[in-house]
Enzyme design. Structure first.
Site, PDB file in Angstrom:
ATOM      1  N   THR A   1       0.826  -1.215   0.000  1.00 10.69           N
ATOM      2  CA  THR A   1       0.000   0.000   0.000  1.00 10.69           C
ATOM      3  C   THR A   1       0.855   1.258   0.000  1.00 10.69           C
ATOM      4  O   THR A   1       0.435   2.312  -0.451  1.00 10.69           O
ATOM      5  CB  THR A   1      -0.932  -0.014   1.230  1.00 10.69           C
ATOM      6  OG1 THR A   1      -1.613  -1.270   1.262  1.00 10.69           O
ATOM      7  CG2 THR A   1      -1.956   1.097   1.168  1.00 10.69           C
TER       8      THR A   1
ATOM      9  N   HIS B   1      -7.942   3.363 -11.091  1.00 11.69           N
ATOM     10  CA  HIS B   1      -8.157   3.006 -12.497  1.00 11.69           C
ATOM     11  C   HIS B   1      -9.635   3.095 -12.881  1.00 11.69           C
ATOM     12  O   HIS B   1     -10.503   2.834 -12.065  1.00 11.69           O
ATOM     13  CB  HIS B   1      -7.664   1.578 -12.755  1.00 11.69           C
ATOM     14  CG  HIS B   1      -6.184   1.430 -12.575  1.00 11.69           C
ATOM     15  ND1 HIS B   1      -5.288   1.889 -13.501  1.00 11.69           N
ATOM     16  CD2 HIS B   1      -5.455   0.896 -11.562  1.00 11.69           C
ATOM     17  CE1 HIS B   1      -4.049   1.629 -13.074  1.00 11.69           C
ATOM     18  NE2 HIS B   1      -4.122   1.029 -11.894  1.00 11.69           N
TER      19      HIS B   1
ATOM     20  N   ARG C   1       4.239  -5.871  -5.908  1.00 14.44           N
ATOM     21  CA  ARG C   1       2.860  -6.308  -6.134  1.00 14.44           C
ATOM     22  C   ARG C   1       2.793  -7.773  -5.730  1.00 14.44           C
ATOM     23  O   ARG C   1       3.800  -8.463  -5.692  1.00 14.44           O
ATOM     24  CB  ARG C   1       2.461  -6.218  -7.583  1.00 14.44           C
ATOM     25  CG  ARG C   1       3.354  -5.421  -8.414  1.00 14.44           C
ATOM     26  CD  ARG C   1       2.697  -4.241  -8.980  1.00 14.44           C
ATOM     27  NE  ARG C   1       3.103  -4.006 -10.348  1.00 14.44           N
ATOM     28  CZ  ARG C   1       4.369  -3.820 -10.713  1.00 14.44           C
ATOM     29  NH1 ARG C   1       5.343  -3.994  -9.857  1.00 14.44           N
ATOM     30  NH2 ARG C   1       4.659  -3.519 -11.962  1.00 14.44           N
TER      31      ARG C   1
ATOM     32  N   ILE D   1      -2.885   5.032  -8.529  1.00 15.79           N
ATOM     33  CA  ILE D   1      -3.882   5.369  -9.546  1.00 15.79           C
ATOM     34  C   ILE D   1      -5.205   4.706  -9.214  1.00 15.79           C
ATOM     35  O   ILE D   1      -5.248   3.533  -8.844  1.00 15.79           O
ATOM     36  CB  ILE D   1      -3.422   4.862 -10.925  1.00 15.79           C
ATOM     37  CG1 ILE D   1      -2.013   5.361 -11.168  1.00 15.79           C
ATOM     38  CG2 ILE D   1      -4.427   5.231 -12.014  1.00 15.79           C
ATOM     39  CD1 ILE D   1      -1.747   6.337 -12.130  1.00 15.79           C
TER      40      ILE D   1
ATOM     41  N   GLU E   1      -3.577  -7.896  -6.482  1.00 11.14           N
ATOM     42  CA  GLU E   1      -2.725  -6.949  -7.230  1.00 11.14           C
ATOM     43  C   GLU E   1      -3.608  -5.951  -7.969  1.00 11.14           C
ATOM     44  O   GLU E   1      -4.811  -5.913  -7.777  1.00 11.14           O
ATOM     45  CB  GLU E   1      -1.831  -7.726  -8.200  1.00 11.14           C
ATOM     46  CG  GLU E   1      -2.629  -8.537  -9.199  1.00 11.14           C
ATOM     47  CD  GLU E   1      -1.771  -9.187 -10.264  1.00 11.14           C
ATOM     48  OE1 GLU E   1      -0.585  -8.845 -10.364  1.00 11.14           O
ATOM     49  OE2 GLU E   1      -2.274 -10.045 -10.979  1.00 11.14           O
ATOM     50  N   SER E   2      -3.008  -5.140  -8.818  1.00  7.52           N
ATOM     51  CA  SER E   2      -3.762  -4.137  -9.565  1.00  7.52           C
ATOM     52  C   SER E   2      -4.921  -4.793 -10.297  1.00  7.52           C
ATOM     53  O   SER E   2      -4.729  -5.860 -10.890  1.00  7.52           O
ATOM     54  CB  SER E   2      -2.848  -3.430 -10.565  1.00  7.52           C
ATOM     55  OG  SER E   2      -3.570  -2.430 -11.249  1.00  7.52           O
TER      56      SER E   2
END
Lengths: 492, 422, 119
Positions: free
Chosen positions: A41, A49, A312, A47, A344-345
């Site tokens: 974090t 997204h 990540r 971002i 993850e993202s």
């Protein structure tokens, strides 16, 4: 005996804790670090997204766009900086233009609003500093910027405000499932007992799960290196600029930050867990790739104020495990043990929606199944105590703030114009700062161009005074090992 | 409405205020962000200051003390713990300085003229981007200096220093005397950026090795520094593979350069010279904004405080003349750095404002002997500066006579390093 | 005895070689008389000003900057640091006040380099 123990006080664990605080449950949030929001974090692209990247039908696709929409309210409630800037995925070739079309279609399926394909002239009208060969872009108006560690900290603070107990420096060493179905979590400090466990341990989630069950997922640490530039060139780009994604990920982005700096990065190197070293070749790689979309940067590498790396937590397949590449948010094969992993993202963006899902659709039904009756917490307050950011006040309000508390008249951090009152405030709250980095994460002294050169001695002094200890006892980050001062200069 | 507000009460601000007062301007105010006047000199407890100004070797606090006494004798008002947030210039040419402190709260202070003397800051680890983790134990030399000299705390026991700037050299001696083990000083350039006397008295005296053409290529340690990789560099300053030595230490001090602190200047619209990273100034230290002056390390980084005081006195004189309406504004000459010269201050000259000469300060780009610095207007050489040796670490003060300039009405003064003529 | 050193009398920084013993020294590598003087002094009786701090009570900060009023023998720098680490002064102090007399029997006093009022 706690009702629920959450392992990992990053954005995922803390958010689940906060959402659980809406109910009358006895919840403990455990972390091995000296502060919350101190691993994944702390260092990522920051971002929010729009949601066109995620594959429809999967949890990523399901939670990204709704999570994005939820940011407005949660950031307002918690006083976390958030800015909707929009993003551009840029294409240099016809082939890449086709990829943009695919992304656009995905976005539509994921319910992403305010998207369109823009062509050469319009891209360069929107962004004057992009490479001239860029022939088009996918614009997404809902993409935004947030301060991820501030969000993580405030979510944790709000959880603790509403009754969750936080235990830092409690590194989990083993978990035993007892005969009565409850868990004994052994940590470096004490044993903690709980009826249910949520595993939100980031890159270590697979190691934690191995303590109670047979591995069915594996987490790979992928390191990403970033550069932060001085605010002087914070407006070099106005949108988040992504290259066209490849199978290796979203690529090196060029982005403003919510605090007005400019950020470039990250790469994605598989590394040992915990390795967040930067290396020269990776730093060079980032620069080279950022230049492809924003050649103007060439003139500003002397405006870099910091380079750093984060990891990540990517789920991968090996001999024993498979992966769909999706978030793992489910009760595991071990009863009453929930995995919140492979996050993850777009994990950061999805956090509000996934935490709600984890509580409403995984944890509560599990409790109900076990015959546990859960009452709502009528006293739940979704807002944290307001924190005044002095340099954002009008002249009139600045005047009033100093009249009310003269410590607003004392600037400690010159670069970011942060006052003593603000530093004192972030120390004296739930989940307050206890370290120099903790202060930086919460209100920015040390995050500016001098990187703490001027203010660090003052911040150490204020921390020591507020926490009632000697300056020598103040840590930079890690407990005991992260000392700043090594003793007094005289034999006194 | 003040006549002159001086932003920064360090050596430059004090000298400027003192000079302005001597020139007959009464209504002056000094704004200082720290808890006392004197600026960074208060933590520079070593000796070596003031040889030019006072003809004796003073420590930093003593040098500052002399100027503080002068300001007190002249009863110049000042405010401590006062931070200037920004400055603006109104249409009627009034300057408004927005500042805060605990007693007065938020202030909008008006002045006819402003002198910018905010000094400089140190380049950081982030700016030079040394690979590795980012643990505790990496300090700029100045931060360590404040902890050690003012707060009374040591910042470590086993020390490596990167950069042979003067503060780094001074801190090598200081930490050694306080019982730390300074293992080496690494300098990426093939020559030191510090004064020779500091290399002799701070390193040689204590057998601390100075590793020229070496840099730090990696910082080991996660929570606190555990070691650094020291690597030799080639003539392009690139690390040479196979020359890395890992040196265990708990502290890395950085002395890798200073940067003028011009956030207030930029915000107000002051034009910045890309070479010095400070305001472009005139012979009396006026910036492009009429009535806004700048002097000292905020303009260009000096190696001797004596030159800071000298330059700041000019700013005080200029501001006083401006307030009284006696300052000429027609620029006759600009200055430019030719071959071998890094930068030149002042950037512009109004001959009518000169008494009998102008001091042009400049830095050479590399060490040379058997050379001179020549000053040209067009093809004509108008003056020559001789020295036994020119080194980048030592700023050159090149005095040019007013009478020489008066032979030309206007033009460009170009400074060039050239071989000494036989 | 023979020693090489850099002259610090001026920015030239001549590399000196000083050779000899007792009262008889020759200096080579120097460009002027100052270099010769410096070289011989460094061989016969090198001296340094010692700037450091002592503990101060009752002032705004806890350290008072001080220096030896004159140069002391280079070999006594660390002994002087030891002696000074035991010194505690009370504010107010004026610049030039003696904080320690005759440091390490050198006959030289240590003086305050800063005025610090009591708070």
């Amino acid at each position: 005996m706690y009702d629920i123990a959450i392992i990992g006080a990053g954005i995922a664990g803390s958010y689940v804790a906060r959402e659980l605080a809406r109910y009358q449950l006895n919840v403990v949030l455990i972390d091995g670090e000296n502060d919350v929001a101190n691993q994944i974090t702390k260092a990522n692209s920051a971002i929010v997204h729009a949601g066109y990247d995620a594959v429809p039908g999967k949890k990523k696709g399901l939670f990204n766009a709704p999570g994005n929409i939820m940011y407005e309210k949660v950031c307002r409630d918690l006083g976390v900086p958030f800015k909707r800037t929009g993003s551009l995925v840029v294409a240099h070739t016809e082939r890449e233009m086709m990829t943009l079309q695919r992304l656009y279609q995905r976005g539509v399926m994921n319910g992403v609003p305010d998207m369109r394909i823009v062509f050469q002239d319009e891209v360069h009208e929107m962004e004057e500093n992009l490479a001239p060969d860029i022939c088009g872009a996918l614009y997404a108006g809902t993409a935004g910027l947030v301060s991820p560690y501030e969000l993580g900290i405030k979510v944790a603070e709000n959880a603790v405000d509403n009754g969750v107990e936080l235990k830092l420096n409690h590194l989990v060493t083993n978990i035993a499932k007892k005969d009565d179905g409850t868990f004994k979590i052994e940590t470096t400090e004490e044993d903690i007992e709980a009826k249910y466990v949520v595993n939100a341990a980031g890159v270590y989630a697979d190691d934690i799960y191995k303590m109670v069950g047979d591995p069915y997922f594996k987490i790979l640490a992928r390191r990403g290196v970033y550069f932060i530039f001085d605010k002087e060139i914070g407006d070099l780009v106005h949108n988040v600029i992504f290259p066209c994604p490849t199978k290796n990920g979203k690529g090196i982005l060029v982005s403003p930050t919510v605090h007005g700096n400019l950020l470039i990065g990250p790469d994605a190197m598989p590394v040992e867990k915990g390795d967040i070293d930067t290396t020269q070749d990776r730093l060079d790689y980032i620069k080279a790739n950022a230049l492809k979309n924003c050649p103007e940067l060439e003139h500003y590498f002397n405006k870099i104020i910091r380079s750093y790396a984060g990891t990540r937590n990517t789920p991968v397949a090996d001999t024993y495990t498979t992966t769909s590449g999706d978030f793992i948010i489910e009760e595991s094969p071990v009863k009453n043990f929930v995995n919140f992993a492979g996050y993850e993202s777009p994990g950061l963006t999805s956090a509000p929606a996934s935490a709600t899902y984890c509580v409403e659709d995984v944890i509560l039904p599990m409790l109900e199944r076990d015959g546990v009756h859960v009452e709502e917490n009528k006293d739940f307050n979704p807002k944290t105590r307001p924190h005044i950011i002095f340099n954002q006040l009008s002249d009139e309000d600045k005047k009033k703030a100093i009249e009310k508390d003269p410590r607003y008249g004392k600037i400690i951090c010159r670069c970011e114009s942060i006052t003593e009152a603000e530093i004192v405030d972030v120390i004296n709250r739930n989940v307050g700062a206890t370290t120099v980095r903790g202060v930086t994460k919460r209100c920015r002294p040390g995050a500016g161009r001098c990187q703490g050169g001027f203010c660090q001695p003052r911040v150490v002094e204020i921390l020591a005074r507020e926490l009632g200890c000697d300056m020598e006892d103040i840590m930079y980050d890690a407990k005991d090992k992260g000392y700043i001062l090594s003793g007094k200069t005289k034999n006194q | 409405m003040y006549d002159i507000i001086v932003i920064g009460g360090g050596p430059a601000g004090l000298a400027a205020a003192v000079e302005a007062k001597k020139e007959g301007v009464d209504n002056i105010l000094i704004l200082e962000r720290d808890r006392e006047l004197g600026g960074i000199l208060n933590q520079c407890i070593h000796n070596g200051f003031g040889l030019h100004t006072f003809k004796e070797q003073l420590t930093g606090p003593e040098y500052a003390g002399r100027y503080i006494d002068m300001a007190m004798d002249l009863k110049i008002p000042y405010k401590l713990n006062t931070m200037v947030l920004d400055m603006e210039r109104k249409d009627d040419d009034t300057k408004v300085v927005h500042a805060i402190n605990e007693e007065d709260g938020y202030m909008a202070l008006e002045a006819k003229a402003v002198i910018l003397t905010m000094g400089c800051r140190e380049r950081t680890a982030g700016a030079i981007g040394i690979p590795g983790f980012r643990p505790a134990g990496v300090f700029t030399a100045g931060t360590a200096q404040r902890f050690i000299n003012m707060e009374g705390y040591m910042t470590g026991k086993e020390v490596v220093i990167l950069g042979s700037g003067d503060i780094g050299l001074i801190m090598a001696r200081r930490m050694t005397l306080e019982g730390a083990h300074v293992k080496c000083v690494c300098e990426i350039m093939p020559y030191s950026n510090g004064l020779t006397r500091n290399i002799v008295q701070c390193l040689d005296d204590f057998n601390i090795p100075l590793k020229l053409s070496h840099t730090i290529t990696f910082i080991h340690g996660k929570d606190r520094v555990e070691a650094v990789d020291v690597t030799q560099v080639d003539e392009n300053l690139k690390p040479i593979p196979g020359t890395t030595e890992t040196i265990p230490c708990d502290t890395l001090l950085l002395s890798v350069g200073l940067i003028p602190e011009n956030e207030i200047s930029r915000g107000a619209g002051v034009e910045i010279d890309r070479r010095t990273q400070g305001p472009s100034i005139s012979e009396l230290c006026e910036t492009n904004l009429p009535g806004v002056f700048a002097a000292g390390n905020v303009v260009h980084v000096h190696d001797l405080v004596d030159f800071v005081s000298q330059e700041a006195a000019l700013a005080g004189k200029g501001a006083a003349r401006y307030v009284k309406g006696h300052l000429e504004e027609d620029i006759n000459f600009t200055t430019v750095n030719g071959d071998g010269i890094g930068n030149v201050v002042p950037e512009k000259i109004t001959v009518a404002n000169l008494d009998d000469s102008v001091n042009c300060y400049m830095r050479v780009r590399k060490v040379s002997t058997d050379t001179v610095i020549n000053c040209y207007i067009g093809d004509e050489k108008i003056a020559t500066k001789k020295a036994r040796k020119f080194v980048p670490a030592e700023m050159v003060n090149f005095k040019i006579k007013k009478s020489d300039l008066e032979k030309y009405h206007d033009g460009e003064l170009k400074f060039v390093v050239e071989p000494k003529e036989a | 005895m023979k020693k090489e050193m850099v002259c610090i009398s001026c920015p030239m920084g001549c590399h000196l070689t000083v050779e000899g013993e007792g009262d008889n020294w020759t200096v080579t590598g120097n460009s002027c008389k100052n270099g010769e003087r410096y070289g011989i002094q460094e061989m016969t009786d090198p001296r340094r000003i010692l700037p450091t701090t002592v503990v101060i009570k009752g002032a705004m900060i806890s350290r008072l900057p001080v220096k030896t009023a004159q140069e002391i023998p280079k070999g006594k720098l660390f002994d002087a640091m030891d002696e000074l680490s035991k010194v505690v002064v009370e504010a107010p102090v004026k610049v030039g006040d003696v904080v320690l007399k005759n440091v390490c029997d050198t006959g030289i006093d240590v003086i305050a380099t800063k005025t610090m009022p009591a708070v």
